[in-house]
Design a protein around this motif. Structure first.
Motif, PDB file in Angstrom:
ATOM      1  N   GLU A 216       0.830  -1.201   0.000  1.00  0.00           N
ATOM      2  CA  GLU A 216       0.000   0.000   0.000  1.00  0.00           C
ATOM      3  C   GLU A 216       0.868   1.256   0.000  1.00  0.00           C
ATOM      4  N   LEU A 217       0.474   2.210  -0.814  1.00  0.00           N
ATOM      5  CA  LEU A 217       1.204   3.476  -0.891  1.00  0.00           C
ATOM      6  C   LEU A 217       0.373   4.581  -0.248  1.00  0.00           C
ATOM      7  N   LYS A 218       1.035   5.417   0.563  1.00  0.00           N
ATOM      8  CA  LYS A 218       0.361   6.568   1.183  1.00  0.00           C
ATOM      9  C   LYS A 218       1.154   7.824   0.825  1.00  0.00           C
TER      10      LYS A 218
ATOM     11  N   GLN B 166       6.511   9.883   0.645  1.00  0.00           N
ATOM     12  CA  GLN B 166       5.527   8.825   0.462  1.00  0.00           C
ATOM     13  C   GLN B 166       5.922   7.654   1.355  1.00  0.00           C
TER      14      GLN B 166
ATOM     15  N   LEU C 139       5.534   3.523   1.530  1.00  0.00           N
ATOM     16  CA  LEU C 139       5.084   2.241   0.993  1.00  0.00           C
ATOM     17  C   LEU C 139       5.067   1.248   2.148  1.00  0.00           C
ATOM     18  N   THR C 140       3.926   0.616   2.346  1.00  0.00           N
ATOM     19  CA  THR C 140       3.805  -0.382   3.411  1.00  0.00           C
ATOM     20  C   THR C 140       3.723  -1.763   2.768  1.00  0.00           C
TER      21      THR C 140
ATOM     22  N   HIS D 267       7.275  -0.369   6.991  1.00  0.00           N
ATOM     23  CA  HIS D 267       7.130   0.881   6.254  1.00  0.00           C
ATOM     24  C   HIS D 267       8.448   1.217   5.537  1.00  0.00           C
TER      25      HIS D 267
ATOM     26  N   TYR E  22       5.634  -1.201  -7.755  1.00  0.00           N
ATOM     27  CA  TYR E  22       5.354   0.240  -7.703  1.00  0.00           C
ATOM     28  C   TYR E  22       6.584   1.002  -8.218  1.00  0.00           C
TER      29      TYR E  22
ATOM     30  N   PHE F  48       8.430   4.576  -8.779  1.00  0.00           N
ATOM     31  CA  PHE F  48       8.471   5.967  -8.309  1.00  0.00           C
ATOM     32  C   PHE F  48       9.404   6.756  -9.218  1.00  0.00           C
TER      33      PHE F  48
ATOM     34  N   TYR G 159       4.064   6.330 -10.042  1.00  0.00           N
ATOM     35  CA  TYR G 159       4.012   7.741  -9.665  1.00  0.00           C
ATOM     36  C   TYR G 159       4.996   8.450 -10.575  1.00  0.00           C
TER      37      TYR G 159
END
Lengths: 303, 303
Positions: free
Chosen positions: A4-6, A24, A26-27, A32, A207, A209, A230
Motif C-alpha cells: 500500500e502506498l500513502k 511517500q 510504501l507499506t 514501512h 510500484y 516511483f 508515480y
C-alpha cells in the motif's frame, strides 16, 4: 499481504500553504518504507499515523532540499524515541557525508545504526532487498544526480486451495505443502503434488516511483506492466519548454510514459506552486491515460 | 520605529501536532531578524506573513535539530526567490561547516553570500551590529554549546518638540537640530541648543532570548531591566529534576530569573510535548512574576 502506498507530500520546491514537499510511505506487510523526505515529513507522519518505529528503510531520490531536508529531523526524533534497530538509507552520493558531518558538528550521536547504500543514479540496478521487498534504481534525468525506484515484492508462494486438499492430512504434511513441497507417496497414501492443490502463483506487485525527471520514454520498458506508477507532473504541457529547462515533466508526458509502459495506474505529483487548482493536470493526463489520479496528501492506494 | 517580536514556534524537540519548533522573528524598523529556525519555519513564515526577502540576519542558538533544521530549506527558498543581498548567519561553531558541506555534496550553490559569525557560547560578547541593532551573546548552559542573545536597538536621538521650536527656522537648520547639533549664534539670530528643543533621549529597547538552558540566575545582571525576556520553560517545577538532567528550565525558574533581572515582561516557551494544555505553566510562573505570557505561535509583542 498489504502492499500500500500513502502520499504525505504533493508539492515541488516552492513552499505552498496546504501542500508539503515530496514524501511517500510504501507499506509492505508490517514494514514501512519511506520514499523521499522533504522538510516537515515527520509532522505529516504524525498527521497520517505512520509510526517511525516501523520504518525499515528510507529511499532518497536526490539532494534537492524538497526531497530530503526532513531526514535530519526524522532521524533525530527516532533517536529521541529510543530506536535501537538499524535503519537503511538508500540515496545518491553525498547524503552519508551530510548526515555524518551534521552529527559530528552538532555533538548529537544517533543511537541506532544507519546503513547507507550509495546509489549509482546512472544505472538500473538492485539497491535494496529484504525478505519482503526488492528495489531497483531507475536512472532519472534531473539537474543533479537523481534516482527513481522500482519497488517489487518478493515472489510469494501460491496459496493452497482448501477444496482440493484431501481429508486426513497431518499438520506437518499441510505445512510442507504450504511451503511449496510435494508429498512423496508412502505406505499410507499416494503422493500429492503441490501444483495439484495450489492456486496460481501470485504475480509480484510493483510500484514505480519517478522522482524529478525530464520526460524519458526510454525508461518505459524498465517498468512495463507495473501495478502503479508515480510520475512527477510539475507543469501543464503548455509549459513543456519550462519543464525541459528545469528538467521536469508535464502531466501529459507523465501520461505518455504510463501508456508506453502499460502500467495499470498512474499518480501525478510534485505540483508547481503556480497551480492553485490541480484538476487541469488531471484533465490533461486522462485523455492519454485514463486511470490517472492526483497524488495529494493523504491519498492511499492499495495494490 | 517598530521593535516587535513575533513567535513562530513554541515546541520543544518532540514533534507535536499544532505546535512548531523554536523560531521567532524580531522586526526592527523594516528589517527582520530570525531567531532560531526549527524544521518547518519557512511554512510558519508563510502562515504569519514574514517575507524572507526582508530577513537581514539569522541567529541560531545551538545545533539541536529543533532549533536549526529549518535553516537549509529557508536558504534554498530564498535562493529560488532570487535573493542577491548577503545574509548574516550568527551561530555556534560547526553551523558553517554543515551548510558548506550540504551545498557542496548537493551541487546546489546558494546565489547570495552567507556571512557567518561563529559565536563563542561561553562568553557575553558583541556578535552582530548594524545601523539599527546590536546583539550580544548570552552564555546558556545546555548539553551542547548554546548561546542566548540580547537584542538592543542602537541609541536613537531625542525627537524635536514642535512647541519649543522658534518660528522661522530654515529646513537646513531643522535638519541640523534633528541630527542632534546645536545652532550657533550668528548676525541673524541667537544660538539654539538642541537640548532646549528636544524631548528626552529614548532608552534603547532590549529583548533577551534565553534558548535552551539550565536555570542560571548568574545571567540575570546581563539583562537587567530588559523590556522583554523570553525564557524556555520546558517543564513544570514538579519536574525540576528532569529539567536539570536534560539541561532545561521550569516555568517557575524562568519567572525567578525574570524577577531577579527586573525585566518588564516575560514570555515562556519551548514546551514539552507532555503538556497538552499550557495554562499550568503560566499559573506556576505568575505568582513569581505576574507579567508573564505564553510564547505561542502567532503571538506578537510590540515594545
Amino acid at each position: 499481504m498489504t502492499f500500500e502506498l500513502k502520499i504525505l507530500g504533493s508539492a515541488s520546491a516552492t513552499p505552498t500553504v496546504g501542500r508539503h514537499p515530496t514524501a511517500q510511505v510504501l507499506t509492505v506487510g508490517a514494514q514501512h518504507y519511506l520514499i523521499d523526505c522533504g522538510e516537515g515529513t515527520q509532522w505529516q507522519m504524525l498527521e497520517y499515523r505512520v509510526r517511525p518505529h516501523h520504518l525499515r528503510a528510507i529511499f532518497i531520490s536526490h539532494l534537492h532540499g524538497d526531497h530530503y531536508f526532513g531526514l535530519f529531523g526524522l532521524l533525530g526524533t527516532m533517536h529521541l524515541q529510543g530506536r535501537t534497530q538499524p535503519l537503511c538509507i538508500i540515496g545518491p552520493p553525498g547524503l552519508d557525508e551530510v548526515l555524518v558531518t551534521q552529527s559530528r558538528v552538532s555533538g548529537v550521536q544517533i543511537g541506532f545504526q544507519l546503513e547507507f547504500t550509495v546509489v549509482d543514479t546512472e544505472v538500473h540496478a538492485l539497491v535494496y532487498e529484504d525478505a519482503g521487498l526488492r528495489v531497483h534504481s531507475l536512472p532519472m534525468r534531473h539537474r543533479v544526480p537523481c534516482a527513481g525506484y522500482l519497488f517489487e515484492e518478493q515472489p510469494r508462494r501460491a496459496n493452497l486451495l482448501k477444496e482440493k486438499l484431501p481429508a486426513g492430512l497431518t499438520p506437518g504434511q499441510l505445512a510442507r505443502l504450504a511451503q511449496g513441497d510435494d508429498l512423496p507417496a508412502d505406505e499410507h497414501q499416494p503422493g500429492l503434488r503441490h501444483a495439484d492443490v495450489a492456486g496460481p502463483v501470485p504475480i509480484p506487485r510493483r510500484y514505480a516511483f519517478f522522482s524529478d525527471t525530464l520526460y524519458t520514454p526510454a525508461l518505459a520498458p524498465l517498468i512495463a506492466g507495473a501495478d502503479l506508477l508515480y510520475h512527477e507532473a510539475t507543469f501543464l504541457d503548455e509549459l513543456r519548454e519550462r519543464a525541459a529547462q528545469t528538467h521536469h515533466s508535464t502531466a501529459r508526458q507523465a501520461a505518455l510514459l504510463a501508456q508506453a509502459a502499460g502500467v495499470k495506474q498512474l499518480l501525478l505529483g510534485h505540483f508547481s506552486s503556480r497551480y492553485k487548482a490541480l484538476e487541469p493536470l488531471l484533465h490533461e493526463a486522462r485523455p492519454v491515460f485514463p486511470n490517472t489520479a492526483l497524488a495529494v496528501e493523504g491519498l492511499v492506494v492499495s495494490l
